[in-house]
Design a protein around this motif. Structure first.
Motif: not given
Ligand SMILES: C[S@@+](CC[C@H](N)C(=O)[O-])C[C@H]1O[C@@H](n2cnc3c(N)ncnc32)[C@H](O)[C@@H]1O
Length: 225
Positions: A13, A24, A51, A55, A58, A78-79, A105-106, A121-122, A125
């Motif tokens: 990311y 986005a 939120e 990301g 958006a 976290f990015t 976030a966890t 969309f999180v 992952m």
């Molecule tokens: C697919 S993007 C979605 C971004 C935003 N929510 C959107 O709808 O456009 C996933 C985002 O989740 C973040 N992310 C994934 N796992 C995470 C975690 N454990 N803690 C914090 N951020 C996380 C990534 O860094 C990335 O920015």
């Protein structure tokens, strides 16, 4: 300690932040889905909404519109590269009540319990989406709301060609690469999205669920008692 998956996600990311931000913001129809996810939180003016995995921010305009200037929006990600775009957006718009936090976030914590939590969309992952949803529910003030917006393969009868295209998208957007998964990455995504929704339904007093984009996109919201 960062896992391989965490490092891979942050690198992926971080590298693609500009392109992600463009997608986005410019993908047709996505703004409407974001608005519906924000609606699922049933926010009131003055609320604090967090939120998770925000990301490039958006969703911020939709959340800020609903909590008003007296409410607060907190984005967690976290990015670094994604957060830099989110912070640029906040500065450009002059939003004084929208803030970003770099954290996982966890396991993020807050001094004051938020009124609502959103993740778009999180959960696909996260290695343990069920634990994450339960943790987010625990963070909320009593009666708070949690909403999830995700894409997964459609179960509808005409799904085959749609899912074929969707699988390509999943492969292209897998931070760890296809080899990192024990099953096909789209199967892992489907299972994580389903597990997160199950956890939300189990925790919530009442839930709402809508499907969009031929059944690929799901929005689930719930009130946590
Ligand atoms: C697919 S993007 C979605 C971004 C935003 N929510 C959107 O709808 O456009 C996933 C985002 O989740 C973040 N992310 C994934 N796992 C995470 C975690 N454990 N803690 C914090 N951020 C996380 C990534 O860094 C990335 O920015």
């Amino acid at each position: 300690m960062a896992t391989d998956a965490t490092t891979a996600a942050q690198q992926f990311y971080g590298r693609w932040a500009d392109f992600y931000d463009l997608l986005a913001r410019a993908t047709p129809g996505l703004g409407r889905l974001r608005a519906r996810a924000a609606d699922a939180l049933a926010l009131d003016p003055g609320d604090t909404v967090v939120e998770m995995g925000c990301g490039t921010g958006a969703n911020f305009p939709h959340l800020r519109e609903r909590v008003g200037p007296e409410g607060r929006v907190v984005g967690v990600d976290f990015t670094q590269g994604m957060l830099a775009r989110a912070r640029d957006r906040i500065e450009r718009e002059g939003w004084r009540n929208v803030h970003c936090v770099r954290a996982d976030a966890t396991d993020v914590e807050f001094r004051e319990a938020p009124d609502a939590v959103l993740a778009t969309f999180v959960v696909g992952m996260l290695a343990d989406p069920e634990a994450a949803v339960n943790r987010w529910a625990d963070l909320l003030a009593p009666g708070g709301r949690l909403a999830l917006l995700d894409a997964a393969q459609t179960p509808r009868w005409f799904g085959w060609p749609v899912n074929r295209a969707f699988r390509g998208l999943v492969v292209a957007s897998s931070p760890s690469g296809v080899e990192a998964y024990e099953a096909a990455p789209w199967t892992v995504l489907d299972e994580r999205v389903a597990a997160a929704r199950r956890a939300l339904r189990e925790r919530a007093d009442e839930t709402t669920h809508t499907e969009h984009a031929l059944g690929v996109v799901r929005i689930t919201g719930g009130r946590i008692g």
